[in-house]
Design an enzyme around this catalytic site. Structure first.
Site, PDB file in Angstrom:
ATOM      1  CD  GLU A 323     -22.126  -9.154 -12.743  1.00  0.00           C
ATOM      2  OE1 GLU A 323     -20.750  -9.121 -12.109  1.00  0.00           O
ATOM      3  OE2 GLU A 323     -22.918  -9.935 -12.074  1.00  0.00           O
ATOM      4  CG  HIS A 352     -23.898  20.430   0.830  1.00  0.00           C
ATOM      5  ND1 HIS A 352     -23.848  21.757   1.202  1.00  0.00           N
ATOM      6  CD2 HIS A 352     -24.979  19.883   1.484  1.00  0.00           C
ATOM      7  CE1 HIS A 352     -24.927  22.060   1.748  1.00  0.00           C
ATOM      8  NE2 HIS A 352     -25.709  21.140   1.883  1.00  0.00           N
ATOM      9  CE  LYS A 456     -15.593 -14.342 -11.115  1.00  0.00           C
ATOM     10  NZ  LYS A 456     -16.690 -15.283 -10.798  1.00  0.00           N
TER      11      LYS A 456
END
EC number: 5.3.1.9
Length: 529
Positions: A323, A352, A456
């Site tokens: 950000e 793994h 937003k």
């Protein structure tokens, strides 16, 4: 390089600081011998910019704000005595409030003590507190932490089911939002309030706010007579708020010694103010990012902490770094599309999982190993003669580092002596400073987030259009396709958005939408009950 040359390079570039216990090894990054000299002028300019920032210069020009998270652990550095006093007062208030809760001075109305804390926040209001809670929590916690960190109904239901009605009666809720208008946090607060009400509880007798003075949340808390309110200042960004009340209050309630945490951050700040680049771990980190990505975000950083308690650190760093660094424009207004992608999990689990690709696949990354020297409290079992599980964990870290190096895959290693409040504070401060220095090196504003605001705004548009489509269905009756609804609303270009929104509405009973599926799916028709 042969083993002898690697050992010499390791000794040359190893940084150790006795005050923090921090060790930084950058020897497996393939920078040239003249790299530091070539970057020194830019690094000194970055130090200058950081000094101006800490002195109170406007460092976030888009919002005309100071950037003061470093003052949170060294209030004496604040440019205004009133700011310094407010910081000290807040730490004292957080400490006193937590003690009152633990000692039963502040009590749950239907229980002797608050035993749980529910943190309601998102982004920087949750990622830092979650990381610290997981890193430093244990069986001795004074209160158990829980989180509403999304606007996912099922996610909130799972938390509430874990608590149960009896647990909710013993739960203190902290609502965290600087503006008070963050919709995800608002939704979480309303969901929590409804849950308390269903349990026959008064939410206001359980609620605390951390927010900006005069915000919508601040007014709600004041009018509702909530237990307490703590400040969020406009000069502290969410992703750098862990040493403010945002992080300190949940930690203190959990029983974590927050002054030790602050001391670790403060000590690391002192270390990372050094202008001698090779003795400054934050400067070295920033320069390694610049080297690895050519200053343009061309490689990813894979964070591999070899410690279960640091599992959430990569998620915390994702926001702090991405950000801050992920910007379209530089400070001159030039399009640069800057960034540094961060991902990771934990070692040795990742050996793994995706380490196979790291060693033999696309070489588009560098690794940041994080090592913790102390394995556990107390003695360890010998799983083989002379070796413990912790020896294996250390061996797997070193083995992975070697295996990557053999294939020309770059890595750096950060080592701390143990997981304590102080060393976690060191890690937080180290990366905060590295982000600021790197932003100066690539000439961007690390302290705004226009892309978040764009998302937003777009979400608000989607919800408004969904409301129009639902109202039209109810008003007109009949069975209609998304294309027909979009045309009737005069928004034919929004047929896709309307289709997706009605698809969601039909899957949930709340809106009374019925879907008649068709083939292809986009020709499905919708009606309102």
């Amino acid at each position: 390089m042969n083993a002898h040359e690697l050992w010499q390079r390791y000794q040359t570039y190893l940084l150790f600081d006795a005050d923090t216990g921090l060790i930084l090894d950058v020897s497996r990054m393939a920078f040239s011998d003249d790299f530091f000299a070539s970057m020194e002028p830019a690094m000194q300019r970055a130090f200058d910019a950081m000094e101006r920032l800490e002195a109170g210069e406007i460092a976030n020009p888009d919002e005309n704000r100071m950037v003061g998270h470093y003052w949170l652990r060294s209030p004496e550095l604040a440019p205004d005595p009133a700011i310094a006093a407010a910081i000290r007062e807040t730490v004292d208030r957080v400490t006193a409030f937590a003690a009152d809760v633990h000692n039963g001075v502040v009590t749950a109305p239907r229980a002797r003590l608050f035993r749980n804390v529910l943190v309601i926040g998102i982004g920087g209001s949750a990622l830092g507190p979650q990381f610290v809670a997981d890193a430093l929590g244990g069986h001795g916690d004074r209160m158990r932490p829980f989180f509403f960190d999304n606007t996912d109904p099922d996610g909130m239901d799972r938390v509430l089911e874990t608590l149960g009605a009896d647990g909710l009666a013993e739960t203190l809720a902290i609502v965290i939002s600087k503006s008070g208008g963050t919709k995800e946090t608002r939704n979480g607060m309303l969901e929590a309030e409804a849950a308390y009400r269903r349990a026959g509880l008064d939410f206001s007798r359980h609620a605390v706010a951390v927010t900006g003075a005069g915000s919508e949340l601040d007014r709600t808390a004041e009018a509702g007579g909530w237990l307490c309110r703590f400040p969020m200042w406009d000069w502290v960004g969410g992703r750098t708020s862990e040493t403010s009340a945002v992080g300190l209050l949940p930690a203190a309630l959990q029983g974590i010694p927050i002054r030790d945490f602050l001391d670790g951050a403060r000590t690391c700040d002192t270390l990372t103010r050094r202008r001698e680049t090779l003795r400054n771990p934050a400067a070295l980190l920033a320069l390694m990012w610049h080297h690895a990505t050519r200053g343009s975000g061309s490689r990813d950083m894979v964070v591999l902490p070899y410690k279960d308690r640091l599992l959430l650190f990569s998620r915390y760093l994702q926001q702090l770094i991405m950000e801050s660094i992920g910007k379209e424009l530089d400070l001159d207004g030039t399009v640069v599309n800057q960034g540094l992608t961060v991902y990771g999990n934990k070692g040795s689990t990742d050996q793994h999982a995706y380490v196979q690709q790291l060693r033999e696949g696309t070489n588009n990354f560098f690794v940041a190993f994080i090592e913790v020297l102390k394995d556990r409290e107390g003695a360890s079992l010998a799983v083989e003669p002379g070796f413990t599980s912790g020896d294996y964990l250390s061996g797997f870290l070193q083995g992975t580092r070697t295996a990557l190096s053999e294939k020309g895959r770059e890595s750096l290693t950060i080592t701390i002596p143990a997981i304590t409040p102080r060393t976690v504070g060191v890690l937080v401060a180290l990366f905060e400073r590295a982000v600021g220095l790197y932003a100066s090196l690539v000439n961007i504003n690390a302290y705004h987030q226009p892309g978040v605001e764009a998302g937003k705004k777009a979400a608000g548009g989607v919800l408004a259009l969904t409301g129009e489509a639902l109202a039209f269905l109810r008003r007109e009756g009949g069975t209609l396709s998304a294309t027909e609804i979009a045309a009737a609303l005069g928004r034919p270009e929004e047929a896709e958005t309307i289709f997706r929104s009605l698809l969601h509405a039909a899957a949930n009973p709340d809106h009374g939408v019925v879907m008649e599926a068709a083939s292809p799916l986009t020709r499905s028709r919708f009606s309102a009950r």
